[in-house]
Design a protein around this motif. Structure first.
Motif, mmCIF file in Angstrom:
data_model
loop_
_atom_site.group_PDB
_atom_site.id
_atom_site.type_symbol
_atom_site.label_atom_id
_atom_site.label_comp_id
_atom_site.label_asym_id
_atom_site.label_seq_id
_atom_site.Cartn_x
_atom_site.Cartn_y
_atom_site.Cartn_z
ATOM 1 N N GLY A 62 -12.255 21.528 -38.476
ATOM 2 C CA GLY A 62 -11.081 20.696 -38.661
ATOM 3 C C GLY A 62 -10.563 20.647 -40.085
ATOM 4 O O GLY A 62 -9.493 20.091 -40.333
ATOM 5 N N ALA A 63 -11.298 21.224 -41.040
ATOM 6 C CA ALA A 63 -10.849 21.211 -42.431
ATOM 7 C C ALA A 63 -9.761 22.259 -42.637
ATOM 8 O O ALA A 63 -9.681 23.245 -41.912
ATOM 9 N N ALA A 64 -8.932 22.041 -43.643
ATOM 10 C CA ALA A 64 -7.839 22.971 -43.934
ATOM 11 C C ALA A 64 -8.294 24.145 -44.782
ATOM 12 O O ALA A 64 -7.516 25.054 -45.035
ATOM 13 N N ALA A 65 -9.559 24.132 -45.229
ATOM 14 C CA ALA A 65 -10.069 25.233 -46.046
ATOM 15 C C ALA A 65 -11.556 25.429 -45.809
ATOM 16 O O ALA A 65 -12.263 24.503 -45.406
ATOM 17 N N VAL A 66 -12.018 26.637 -46.057
ATOM 18 C CA VAL A 66 -13.430 26.989 -46.045
ATOM 19 C C VAL A 66 -13.780 27.305 -47.491
ATOM 20 O O VAL A 66 -13.004 27.943 -48.197
ATOM 21 N N THR A 67 -14.936 26.846 -47.952
ATOM 22 C CA THR A 67 -15.311 27.008 -49.351
ATOM 23 C C THR A 67 -16.429 28.020 -49.498
ATOM 24 O O THR A 67 -17.434 27.941 -48.794
ATOM 25 N N PHE A 68 -16.255 28.968 -50.425
ATOM 26 C CA PHE A 68 -17.329 29.890 -50.785
ATOM 27 C C PHE A 68 -17.981 29.358 -52.046
ATOM 28 O O PHE A 68 -17.313 29.078 -53.039
ATOM 29 N N ARG A 69 -19.288 29.183 -51.998
ATOM 30 C CA ARG A 69 -20.032 28.683 -53.150
ATOM 31 C C ARG A 69 -21.100 29.700 -53.537
ATOM 32 O O ARG A 69 -21.784 30.236 -52.682
ATOM 33 N N ALA A 70 -21.212 29.939 -54.836
ATOM 34 C CA ALA A 70 -22.229 30.835 -55.373
ATOM 35 C C ALA A 70 -22.860 30.179 -56.584
ATOM 36 O O ALA A 70 -22.206 29.394 -57.295
ATOM 37 N N PRO A 79 -7.991 28.864 -47.820
ATOM 38 C CA PRO A 79 -7.216 28.102 -46.838
ATOM 39 C C PRO A 79 -7.263 28.791 -45.479
ATOM 40 O O PRO A 79 -7.247 30.018 -45.398
ATOM 41 N N THR A 80 -7.333 27.997 -44.432
ATOM 42 C CA THR A 80 -7.392 28.565 -43.078
ATOM 43 C C THR A 80 -6.002 28.982 -42.617
ATOM 44 O O THR A 80 -5.000 28.547 -43.166
ATOM 45 N N PRO A 121 -17.804 36.722 -35.737
ATOM 46 C CA PRO A 121 -16.950 35.928 -34.827
ATOM 47 C C PRO A 121 -16.797 34.470 -35.276
ATOM 48 O O PRO A 121 -15.702 33.907 -35.192
ATOM 49 N N SER A 122 -17.856 33.873 -35.792
ATOM 50 C CA SER A 122 -17.772 32.486 -36.266
ATOM 51 C C SER A 122 -16.859 32.369 -37.479
ATOM 52 O O SER A 122 -16.077 31.424 -37.589
ATOM 53 N N VAL A 123 -16.927 33.333 -38.387
ATOM 54 C CA VAL A 123 -16.066 33.307 -39.577
ATOM 55 C C VAL A 123 -14.617 33.521 -39.189
ATOM 56 O O VAL A 123 -13.724 32.838 -39.691
ATOM 57 N N HIS A 124 -14.368 34.440 -38.263
ATOM 58 C CA HIS A 124 -12.987 34.683 -37.818
ATOM 59 C C HIS A 124 -12.406 33.430 -37.182
ATOM 60 O O HIS A 124 -11.247 33.082 -37.441
ATOM 61 N N LEU A 125 -13.186 32.744 -36.376
ATOM 62 C CA LEU A 125 -12.694 31.513 -35.759
ATOM 63 C C LEU A 125 -12.508 30.399 -36.782
ATOM 64 O O LEU A 125 -11.527 29.661 -36.734
ATOM 65 N N ALA A 126 -13.445 30.282 -37.729
ATOM 66 C CA ALA A 126 -13.360 29.217 -38.724
ATOM 67 C C ALA A 126 -12.148 29.389 -39.627
ATOM 68 O O ALA A 126 -11.514 28.404 -40.015
ATOM 69 N N LEU A 127 -11.804 30.620 -39.974
ATOM 70 C CA LEU A 127 -10.673 30.866 -40.864
ATOM 71 C C LEU A 127 -9.356 31.000 -40.097
ATOM 72 O O LEU A 127 -8.297 31.130 -40.701
ATOM 73 N N ALA A 128 -9.402 30.937 -38.776
ATOM 74 C CA ALA A 128 -8.188 31.071 -37.961
ATOM 75 C C ALA A 128 -7.272 29.860 -38.105
ATOM 76 O O ALA A 128 -6.071 29.978 -38.034
ATOM 77 N N GLY A 129 -7.854 28.690 -38.265
ATOM 78 C CA GLY A 129 -7.026 27.492 -38.386
ATOM 79 C C GLY A 129 -7.863 26.245 -38.357
ATOM 80 O O GLY A 129 -9.062 26.287 -38.081
ATOM 81 N N PRO A 130 -7.246 25.091 -38.594
ATOM 82 C CA PRO A 130 -7.987 23.827 -38.648
ATOM 83 C C PRO A 130 -8.674 23.465 -37.335
ATOM 84 O O PRO A 130 -9.713 22.852 -37.362
ATOM 85 N N ASP A 131 -8.115 23.826 -36.201
ATOM 86 C CA ASP A 131 -8.737 23.458 -34.929
ATOM 87 C C ASP A 131 -9.236 24.731 -34.225
ATOM 88 O O ASP A 131 -8.775 25.085 -33.169
ATOM 89 N N PHE A 132 -10.214 25.374 -34.840
ATOM 90 C CA PHE A 132 -10.671 26.655 -34.305
ATOM 91 C C PHE A 132 -11.522 26.515 -33.062
ATOM 92 O O PHE A 132 -11.722 27.482 -32.354
#
Length: 135
Positions: A62-70, A79-80, A121-132
């Motif tokens: 449901g978030a508008a962005a996915v964060t990469f942390r290193a 942003p999704t 598949p999980s990453v593609h769905l997560a970055l597809a949009g807020p309600d993946f």
């Protein structure tokens, strides 16, 4: 003999542990809980390293962005709602991982992600949009 067994254990158990973690990620995402996915990322964005960096994707449903942390690097917000493109095979960090290029919505520089192919598949769905979860 013990050293040989110690070297073989990661090879024999990695597939089982990875399969278990992928199933756990899918269950948590379906339940609306946040997850962390191990991956590497590279971007030509200003202030970001131009080589693959190991880290993790923090996905919150449901978030508008996915964060990469290193470790040692500032977080990279993705942003999704963007599109996926072919990877860049000449500069892959590890040939054992699957790679994909992600173009954020509204332009911006492409981000290249590399992760175990079972997580794609999980990453593609997560970055597809807020309600993946409805996808």
């Amino acid at each position: 003999m013990g050293e040989l067994i110690a070297e073989l254990m990661p090879l024999l158990t990695d597939g089982f542990v990875r399969r278990w973690h992928v199933a756990r990620v899918r269950r948590r995402l379906a339940a609306g809980k946040p997850v962390r996915l191990p991956c590497s990322a590279r971007s030509d964005r200003p202030g970001w390293q131009h080589r693959y960096t190991n880290g993790r994707l923090d996905v919150t449903p449901g978030a508008a962005a996915v964060t990469f942390r290193a470790r040692g690097a500032r977080p990279l917000e993705l942003p999704t709602g963007g599109t996926f493109h072919e990877p860049e095979p000449d500069t892959w960090h590890s040939q054992d991982w699957a790679a994909t290029g992600y173009q954020p919505p509204g332009g911006g520089r492409q981000v290249y992600l590399q992760l175990d192919s079972r997580y794609l598949p999980s990453v593609h769905l997560a970055l597809a949009g807020p309600d993946f979860r409805t996808a």
